[in-house]
Design a protein around this motif. Structure first.
Motif, mmCIF file in Angstrom:
data_model
loop_
_atom_site.group_PDB
_atom_site.id
_atom_site.type_symbol
_atom_site.label_atom_id
_atom_site.label_comp_id
_atom_site.label_asym_id
_atom_site.label_seq_id
_atom_site.Cartn_x
_atom_site.Cartn_y
_atom_site.Cartn_z
ATOM 1 N N TYR A 1 0.950 -1.119 0.085
ATOM 2 C CA TYR A 1 0.084 0.063 -0.099
ATOM 3 C C TYR A 1 0.649 1.301 0.147
ATOM 4 O O TYR A 1 0.636 2.156 -0.880
ATOM 5 N N LEU A 2 1.955 1.228 0.918
ATOM 6 C CA LEU A 2 2.752 2.690 0.981
ATOM 7 C C LEU A 2 3.620 2.761 -0.271
ATOM 8 O O LEU A 2 3.945 3.821 -0.629
ATOM 9 N N ARG A 3 4.115 1.614 -0.829
ATOM 10 C CA ARG A 3 4.745 1.712 -2.235
ATOM 11 C C ARG A 3 3.659 2.401 -3.310
ATOM 12 O O ARG A 3 4.106 3.345 -4.167
ATOM 13 N N ARG A 4 2.555 1.854 -3.234
ATOM 14 C CA ARG A 4 1.636 2.116 -4.161
ATOM 15 C C ARG A 4 0.837 3.716 -4.160
ATOM 16 O O ARG A 4 0.644 4.402 -4.834
ATOM 17 N N PHE A 5 0.616 3.830 -2.781
ATOM 18 C CA PHE A 5 -0.186 5.222 -2.506
ATOM 19 C C PHE A 5 0.517 5.834 -1.295
ATOM 20 O O PHE A 5 0.151 5.733 -0.023
ATOM 21 N N PRO A 6 1.932 6.336 -1.370
ATOM 22 C CA PRO A 6 2.729 6.833 -0.414
ATOM 23 C C PRO A 6 1.948 8.060 0.603
ATOM 24 O O PRO A 6 2.126 8.284 1.678
ATOM 25 N N GLU A 7 1.149 8.549 -0.196
ATOM 26 C CA GLU A 7 0.436 9.825 0.256
ATOM 27 C C GLU A 7 -1.204 9.544 0.298
ATOM 28 O O GLU A 7 -2.003 10.522 0.200
ATOM 29 N N GLY A 8 -1.591 8.287 0.262
ATOM 30 C CA GLY A 8 -2.928 7.988 0.557
ATOM 31 C C GLY A 8 -3.533 8.221 1.599
ATOM 32 O O GLY A 8 -2.929 8.660 2.666
ATOM 33 N N ARG A 9 -4.998 7.992 1.645
ATOM 34 C CA ARG A 9 -5.651 8.354 2.884
ATOM 35 C C ARG A 9 -5.415 7.407 3.984
ATOM 36 O O ARG A 9 -5.762 7.938 4.981
ATOM 37 N N PHE A 10 -4.948 6.480 3.724
ATOM 38 C CA PHE A 10 -4.746 5.367 4.999
ATOM 39 C C PHE A 10 -3.237 5.220 5.120
ATOM 40 O O PHE A 10 -2.698 4.581 5.922
ATOM 41 N N ALA A 11 -2.137 6.324 4.348
ATOM 42 C CA ALA A 11 -0.758 6.106 4.722
ATOM 43 C C ALA A 11 -0.263 6.396 5.966
ATOM 44 O O ALA A 11 0.583 5.425 6.509
ATOM 45 N N ALA A 12 -0.954 7.188 6.820
ATOM 46 C CA ALA A 12 -0.492 7.486 8.277
ATOM 47 C C ALA A 12 -0.780 6.095 9.167
ATOM 48 O O ALA A 12 -0.143 5.685 10.077
ATOM 49 N N GLU A 13 -1.939 5.655 8.849
ATOM 50 C CA GLU A 13 -2.460 4.795 9.607
ATOM 51 C C GLU A 13 -1.534 3.227 9.418
ATOM 52 O O GLU A 13 -1.152 2.477 10.303
ATOM 53 N N ALA A 14 -1.090 3.184 7.945
ATOM 54 C CA ALA A 14 -0.328 1.964 7.822
ATOM 55 C C ALA A 14 1.019 2.147 8.216
ATOM 56 O O ALA A 14 1.532 0.965 8.806
ATOM 57 N N ARG A 15 1.519 3.282 8.321
ATOM 58 C CA ARG A 15 3.026 3.300 8.861
ATOM 59 C C ARG A 15 2.781 3.062 10.437
ATOM 60 O O ARG A 15 3.743 2.363 10.938
ATOM 61 N N GLU A 16 1.964 3.431 10.957
ATOM 62 C CA GLU A 16 1.676 3.254 12.406
ATOM 63 C C GLU A 16 1.728 1.841 12.670
ATOM 64 O O GLU A 16 2.140 1.223 13.701
ATOM 65 N N ARG A 17 0.676 0.963 11.960
ATOM 66 C CA ARG A 17 0.524 -0.381 12.057
ATOM 67 C C ARG A 17 1.881 -0.966 11.880
ATOM 68 O O ARG A 17 2.072 -1.850 12.511
#
Length: 312
Positions: A290-306
């Motif tokens: 997800y982060l590679r595909r959407f680094p600035e996506g709407r769920f990017a912050a939550e993905a990094r925290e997880r």
């Protein structure tokens, strides 16, 4: 019986019939027949219905001439009836004979045959044979002038209530009338999608999921926005905490190669379902993707925290 000598047929006076007269003339002018070979004589006898003669025997002396005479008479009759008489080529070469200027009856004119497919002339119909007039057509129930227009008006009213008037309850009532009036309508797919949307806006998520499960059984065939409907089903399964089913549903969405907006929701939703099901490796793989595909996506912050909280 008369004692007068037997007179041969060809030497008798010419009759009045032109065909028989021509046959007698040909018989008189026919050159003497050559002697037949034993093999030819045997074949002629077999044709006449008798058994083949034994080896070394000879037929009666007059049989070859009688046979040839019969053949000549039959040929003369046949060609006379058809209006053309020709002598055999060998006879013409040895004994050329000028044809007699006797008239030969012309062949009958062929009847006119209609061309294939041409309509045949109907025989005259007498008043007694005239067909009776057809019965009047049976009475039929009147039909709407334009059923599709009526269907579109009813569905359009439901959409207007749902989106412009923001009244999903009234839209569901109108849709109920639509499905009763047009159970197999031309716009049935659009009506199904509108019903799911109205149920979700009304907060009736379990009912919406039930309809989506039914439509999923058909592969969302014939429905508008099938990828969006499949994603909505997966998110409702995840919200109902049916994580293993939801993860598979999200995978189906991703297999459809959806638009980026739908792909982002499906990728992050599957990561959450895998995390709750205890599949940490699967969760990390989805969050990294997800982060590679959407680094600035709407769920990017939550993905990094997880990902940080799951680090050893």
């Amino acid at each position: 019986m008369s004692d007068a000598p037997l007179q041969r047929w060809k030497d008798q006076p010419s009759p009045s019939e032109p065909v028989e007269a021509e046959a007698r003339r040909l018989a008189r002018e026919m050159p003497p027949a050559e002697a037949l070979t034993p093999g030819a004589t045997a074949r002629i006898a077999e044709k006449l219905g008798s058994l083949p003669p034994p080896s070394g025997t000879r037929l009666p002396r007059g049989l070859p001439l009688l046979t040839v005479g019969a053949l000549v008479v039959a040929s003369a009759l046949y060609f006379g009836l058809n209006g053309a008489v020709e002598s055999p080529p060998s006879a013409q070469e040895e004994h050329p004979v000028e044809p007699a200027p006797e008239p030969v009856p012309a062949p009958p004119e062929p009847e006119e045959v209609p061309a294939p497919g041409a309509p045949s002339a109907a025989p005259p119909v007498t008043p007694e044979e005239a067909p009776a007039p057809p019965p009047p057509p049976a009475h039929r129930e009147p039909r709407p002038e334009n059923a599709l227009l009526e269907e579109a008006k009813l569905l359009g009213r439901a959409v207007e209530q749902l989106r412009r008037e923001q009244d999903p309850k009234a839209a569901l009532v109108t849709l109920q009338r639509y499905f009763k009036r047009f159970p197999r309508g031309e716009l049935i797919g659009e009506a199904e999608v509108t019903r799911v949307e109205a149920l979700l806006r009304e907060g009736r998520k379990s009912e919406a999921l039930r309809h989506l499960e039914r439509l999923h059984g058909t592969g969302f065939a014939g429905l508008p926005r099938p990828a969006e409907l499949a994603l909505q089903r997966a998110e409702l399964l995840a919200e109902a905490r049916r994580d293993p089913e939801a993860a598979r549903a999200f995978s189906e969405v991703l297999d459809r190669a959806p638009s980026p907006a739908l792909e982002e929701r499906a990728l992050f939703g599957r990561a959450v379902c895998r995390a709750r099901a205890g599949d940490e490796a699967g969760m990390r793989a989805d969050l990294d993707a997800y982060l590679r595909r959407f680094p600035e996506g709407r769920f990017a912050a939550e993905a990094r925290e997880r990902l940080e909280s799951a680090a050893p």
